[in-house]
Write an enzyme that holds these catalytic residues in place. Structure first.
Site, PDB file in Angstrom:
ATOM      1  N   GLY A 229       0.804  -1.221   0.000  1.00 53.41           N
ATOM      2  CA  GLY A 229       0.000   0.000   0.000  1.00 53.41           C
ATOM      3  C   GLY A 229       0.829   1.257   0.000  1.00 53.41           C
ATOM      4  N   SER A 230       1.714   1.398  -0.982  1.00 51.89           N
ATOM      5  CA  SER A 230       2.716   2.466  -0.908  1.00 51.89           C
ATOM      6  C   SER A 230       2.703   3.434  -2.085  1.00 51.89           C
ATOM      7  CB  SER A 230       4.109   1.844  -0.764  1.00 51.89           C
ATOM      8  OG  SER A 230       4.299   0.765  -1.664  1.00 51.89           O
ATOM      9  N   THR A 231       1.564   3.586  -2.749  1.00 51.09           N
ATOM     10  CA  THR A 231       1.510   4.540  -3.852  1.00 51.09           C
ATOM     11  C   THR A 231       1.225   5.961  -3.382  1.00 51.09           C
ATOM     12  OG1 THR A 231      -0.837   4.044  -4.231  1.00 51.09           O
ATOM     13  CG2 THR A 231       0.791   2.796  -5.529  1.00 51.09           C
TER      14      THR A 231
ATOM     15  N   TYR B  28     -12.468  -0.744  12.668  1.00 45.25           N
ATOM     16  CA  TYR B  28     -11.087  -0.371  12.374  1.00 45.25           C
ATOM     17  C   TYR B  28     -10.180  -0.662  13.560  1.00 45.25           C
ATOM     18  CZ  TYR B  28      -7.059   2.718  11.555  1.00 45.25           C
ATOM     19  OH  TYR B  28      -5.797   3.223  11.414  1.00 45.25           O
TER      20      TYR B  28
ATOM     21  N   GLY C  71       0.508   8.577   0.574  1.00 44.14           N
ATOM     22  CA  GLY C  71       0.401   8.653   2.022  1.00 44.14           C
ATOM     23  C   GLY C  71       1.605   8.117   2.778  1.00 44.14           C
ATOM     24  N   ILE C  72       1.328   7.457   3.901  1.00 38.57           N
ATOM     25  CA  ILE C  72       2.389   6.944   4.764  1.00 38.57           C
ATOM     26  C   ILE C  72       3.233   5.918   4.024  1.00 38.57           C
ATOM     27  CG2 ILE C  72       2.871   5.625   6.856  1.00 38.57           C
ATOM     28  CD1 ILE C  72       0.351   6.902   8.086  1.00 38.57           C
ATOM     29  N   GLY C  73       2.600   5.035   3.279  1.00 32.72           N
ATOM     30  CA  GLY C  73       3.349   4.002   2.559  1.00 32.72           C
ATOM     31  C   GLY C  73       4.344   4.594   1.579  1.00 32.72           C
TER      32      GLY C  73
END
Length: 261
Positions: free
Chosen positions: A14-16, A154, A18-20
């Site tokens: 999940g790194s495209t 969540y 934000g934090i990733g």
């Protein structure tokens, strides 16, 4: 400080954005070979272009796959060479009333927030143990420790991921492999920024005006956390300097948690 990451191979789910993305950029800037991931091929390509522009000469590649889907996760792992550093970053959150959350939504949150980390760790941990060195890092949240009433699904699934991380650490006893979780707080990620801009526009406010009103009253930082600030701690845990930190939940939540530990 040299984090001891140069030459290591890292995979960040999940790194495209934000934090990733911030984690991938930080690791690449330290000299790691980084494989990024997202569900959409186009977004993976765009993220790679951004990384190469941001960090000239960096060694980055990408694999498009939904790691919450068993079939796609399996294909990703077949295509992925062994890595030294696994960052389980992908996650899903939303505000919902407990009574309105369906079984299907609970299952989807569990697949994204828990099973993605199970699948990736199950495949990549043993090679790390065999080579005698490795890092698995879960990007978690303070909501795992203080589950919010309006995001129970969540918080509960993130608490399960925190337990998963702690249990996996026990499998690394006596090795050079560590497993840790970073407990992030309210972060001004891409998704949050987009939402703030939309609400601000609807209310005829500037994004900065609205942003300042959304900071939680318990925050000692008294502002949103930047993705890069989360990435800094992840980068430390990914390197050789963190060798005595294992099975831990490290807070980088801006002081919103009122507890001492």
């Amino acid at each position: 400080m040299d984090m001891g990451i140069s030459g290591k191979r890292a995979f960040v789910s999940g790194s495209t954005q934000g934090i990733g993305f911030a984690v991938a950029a930080s690791l690449a800037a330290e000299g790691a070979t980084v494989v990024i991931n997202g569900r959409d091929e186009h977004r993976v390509t765009e993220a790679l272009e951004s990384l190469r522009s941001l960090i000239p000469g960096c060694d980055v590649s990408g694999i498009a796959a939904d790691v919450a889907d068993p079939g796609q996760a399996g294909a990703l792992l077949d295509a992925l060479d062994p890595v030294d550093v696994l960052v389980n970053n992908v996650g899903r959150f939303e505000v919902s009333a407990f009574e309105e959350i369906s079984d299907a939504e609970w299952s989807q949150f569990f697949e994204v927030n828990v099973m993605s980390g199970v699948r990736l760790s199950r495949h990549l941990l043993n090679p790390m143990l065999k080579q005698g060195w490795g890092r698995i890092i879960f990007v978690g949240t303070e909501s795992a420790a203080d589950v919010p009433g309006d995001m129970i699904h969540y918080g509960a699934t993130k608490a399960a991921a925190l337990a998963l991380s702690n249990g996996l650490a026990k499998l690394t006893r006596g090795t050079g492999v560590t497993v840790n979780t970073v407990l992030g707080g309210p972060t001004y990620s891409t998704g949050v920024a987009d939402t703030v801009e939309q609400i601000a526009s609807a209310q005829s406010l500037s994004p900065e005006e609205l942003k300042s009103t959304l900071v939680r009253g318990s925050s000692l930082l008294e502002r949103f956390i930047e993705p890069e600030e989360i990435a800094n701690l992840v980068t430390y845990l990914a390197g050789t300097k963190s060798s005595a930190t294992n099975g831990a939940a490290l807070r980088v939540e801006g002081g919103v948690l009122p507890t001492t530990v």
